[in-house]
Design a protein around this motif. Structure first.
Motif, short mmCIF file in Angstrom:
data_model
loop_
_atom_site.label_atom_id
_atom_site.label_comp_id
_atom_site.label_asym_id
_atom_site.label_seq_id
_atom_site.Cartn_x
_atom_site.Cartn_y
_atom_site.Cartn_z
N LEU A 235 0.83 -1.20 0.00
CA LEU A 235 0.00 0.00 0.00
C LEU A 235 0.87 1.25 0.00
O LEU A 235 0.61 2.20 -0.76
CB LEU A 235 -0.91 0.01 1.23
CG LEU A 235 -1.73 1.28 1.46
CD1 LEU A 235 -2.73 1.48 0.33
CD2 LEU A 235 -2.44 1.24 2.81
N VAL A 236 1.90 1.26 0.83
CA VAL A 236 2.80 2.42 0.88
C VAL A 236 3.48 2.62 -0.47
O VAL A 236 3.55 3.75 -0.99
CB VAL A 236 3.84 2.24 2.00
CG1 VAL A 236 4.87 3.37 1.97
CG2 VAL A 236 3.15 2.21 3.37
N LEU A 237 3.96 1.55 -1.08
CA LEU A 237 4.58 1.64 -2.40
C LEU A 237 3.60 2.20 -3.43
O LEU A 237 3.96 3.06 -4.23
CB LEU A 237 5.07 0.26 -2.84
CG LEU A 237 6.37 -0.23 -2.20
CD1 LEU A 237 6.55 -1.72 -2.45
CD2 LEU A 237 7.56 0.54 -2.76
N GLU A 238 2.37 1.70 -3.41
CA GLU A 238 1.37 2.16 -4.37
C GLU A 238 1.12 3.65 -4.25
O GLU A 238 1.07 4.37 -5.25
CB GLU A 238 0.07 1.39 -4.16
CG GLU A 238 -1.06 1.81 -5.09
CD GLU A 238 -2.37 1.11 -4.78
OE1 GLU A 238 -3.36 1.38 -5.50
OE2 GLU A 238 -2.42 0.30 -3.83
N GLU A 239 1.00 4.15 -3.01
CA GLU A 239 0.71 5.57 -2.81
C GLU A 239 1.91 6.44 -3.17
O GLU A 239 1.74 7.55 -3.70
CB GLU A 239 0.24 5.83 -1.38
CG GLU A 239 -1.09 5.16 -1.03
CD GLU A 239 -2.23 5.56 -1.96
OE1 GLU A 239 -2.21 6.69 -2.49
OE2 GLU A 239 -3.15 4.74 -2.14
N ILE A 240 3.13 5.97 -2.88
CA ILE A 240 4.31 6.73 -3.29
C ILE A 240 4.41 6.78 -4.81
O ILE A 240 4.71 7.83 -5.39
CB ILE A 240 5.59 6.13 -2.67
CG1 ILE A 240 5.55 6.19 -1.15
CG2 ILE A 240 6.82 6.88 -3.19
CD1 ILE A 240 6.71 5.47 -0.48
N GLU A 241 4.16 5.65 -5.46
CA GLU A 241 4.21 5.61 -6.93
C GLU A 241 3.19 6.58 -7.53
O GLU A 241 3.50 7.30 -8.49
CB GLU A 241 3.95 4.19 -7.42
CG GLU A 241 5.07 3.21 -7.14
CD GLU A 241 4.67 1.78 -7.45
OE1 GLU A 241 3.89 1.58 -8.42
OE2 GLU A 241 5.11 0.86 -6.74
N LYS A 242 1.99 6.62 -6.98
CA LYS A 242 0.97 7.57 -7.47
C LYS A 242 1.45 9.00 -7.32
O LYS A 242 1.32 9.83 -8.24
CB LYS A 242 -0.35 7.40 -6.68
CG LYS A 242 -1.15 6.16 -7.00
CD LYS A 242 -2.42 6.17 -6.15
CE LYS A 242 -3.23 4.91 -6.29
NZ LYS A 242 -4.40 4.91 -5.37
N ALA A 243 1.99 9.32 -6.14
CA ALA A 243 2.46 10.67 -5.90
C ALA A 243 3.63 11.03 -6.81
O ALA A 243 3.74 12.16 -7.30
CB ALA A 243 2.85 10.83 -4.44
N ALA A 244 4.51 10.06 -7.05
CA ALA A 244 5.66 10.31 -7.93
C ALA A 244 5.19 10.59 -9.37
O ALA A 244 5.72 11.48 -10.04
CB ALA A 244 6.61 9.12 -7.90
N ARG A 245 4.20 9.83 -9.83
CA ARG A 245 3.68 10.08 -11.18
C ARG A 245 3.05 11.45 -11.28
O ARG A 245 3.17 12.15 -12.29
CB ARG A 245 2.65 9.01 -11.55
CG ARG A 245 3.24 7.63 -11.85
CD ARG A 245 2.24 6.75 -12.54
NE ARG A 245 1.07 6.46 -11.72
CZ ARG A 245 0.96 5.44 -10.89
NH1 ARG A 245 1.98 4.59 -10.77
NH2 ARG A 245 -0.14 5.24 -10.18
N ALA A 246 2.38 11.87 -10.20
CA ALA A 246 1.71 13.17 -10.21
C ALA A 246 2.69 14.33 -10.24
O ALA A 246 2.35 15.43 -10.71
CB ALA A 246 0.80 13.30 -9.01
N THR A 247 3.92 14.10 -9.74
CA THR A 247 4.90 15.19 -9.70
C THR A 247 5.86 15.16 -10.89
O THR A 247 6.69 16.06 -11.04
CB THR A 247 5.74 15.13 -8.41
OG1 THR A 247 6.46 13.89 -8.37
CG2 THR A 247 4.84 15.23 -7.19
N SER A 248 5.75 14.13 -11.73
CA SER A 248 6.69 14.01 -12.86
C SER A 248 6.34 15.00 -13.96
O SER A 248 5.19 15.36 -14.16
CB SER A 248 6.66 12.58 -13.41
OG SER A 248 7.08 11.66 -12.44
#
Length: 248
Positions: A235-248
């Protein structure tokens, strides 16, 4: 090893592209807390990933006296500057590191482009009543820590306790910048699994924090203890990945 004001701090860097993801662990924990997540996160995002040991933990040198969040913010800011990180930082903060993330984001809104707050300590919790309750509840652990004050976790607990009440009264007034989106993950059990009243206040504080500003997304880690990165790493990985995509 990074020098800041006469003490040295250990920063660990996995090189990559896109946003720089900084993982900051909770009270008493060092960078090794994230050892299972870092390789998976790097494989999923390709980002530069930074973990570090706060003063007195891991390989970082201790600083005498009461713990000051301002000093912790300075350590992180100096480390990133010396590593050449000048933009697009995604902060991931667990537990006590939420306090560092709040002040860091407030002071550096142009540097921080997003955050994932993992069962983080957040300002709305610390009313005068709750701060006094928590200080009293921590006293037995503090008394035990004083029997072995050189052990790193005990040393940190003692130094935090020295400034706990005034520091958290000030933290209650701190604000998160409206320009920095945040994902707010809350565990089902909270740090206060044995105290229903405090657990409810922890959940209420997270909900209040989400309502206080734009672009704040609540996520519940069902079945998890306070150690969400250990109990629910996917779950933590999924939310970090989402946030990283949003900031790219």
């Amino acid at each position: 090893m990074i020098d800041n004001g006469g003490h040295r701090l250990a920063f660990h860097v996995t090189e990559g592209d896109g946003p720089t993801i900084v993982l900051d662990s909770g009270g008493g924990e060092d960078s090794s807390y994230w050892k299972d997540i870092v390789p998976k996160l790097h494989a999923a995002t390709g980002s530069k990933i930074i973990t570090y040991d706060r003063a007195g933990l891991g390989r970082s040198e201790p600083v005498p006296g009461a713990w000051r969040v301002e000093d912790a913010v300075s350590d992180l800011r100096t480390g990133l500057q010396k590593l050449g990180v000048t933009e697009n930082v995604l902060l991931v903060a667990h537990s006590q590191a939420g306090e560092i993330a709040t002040y860091f984001a407030k002071e550096n809104p142009g540097l921080v482009t997003g955050a994932v707050l993992v069962d983080a300590s957040l300002p709305p919790l610390y009313t005068d009543e709750e701060t006094a309750r928590l200080a009293a509840a921590n006293q037995p652990a503090l008394d035990a820590a004083k029997k072995d004050p050189t052990e790193p976790r005990n040393r940190q607990l003692i130094s935090v306790a020295e400034s706990y009440v005034p520091m958290h009264k000030a933290y209650h007034r701190a604000t998160w910048p409206g320009t920095v989106p945040a994902t707010v993950i809350v565990s089902e059990k909270t740090p206060f699994d044995g105290s229903p009243e405090d657990a409810e206040r922890w959940r209420d504080a997270a909900a209040t924090f989400v309502r206080q500003g734009p672009d704040r997304t609540p996520v519940t880690a069902k079945g998890s203890s306070h150690d969400i990165p250990k109990d629910r790493p996917a779950l933590v990985l999924e939310e970090i990945e989402k946030a990283a995509r949003a900031t790219s």
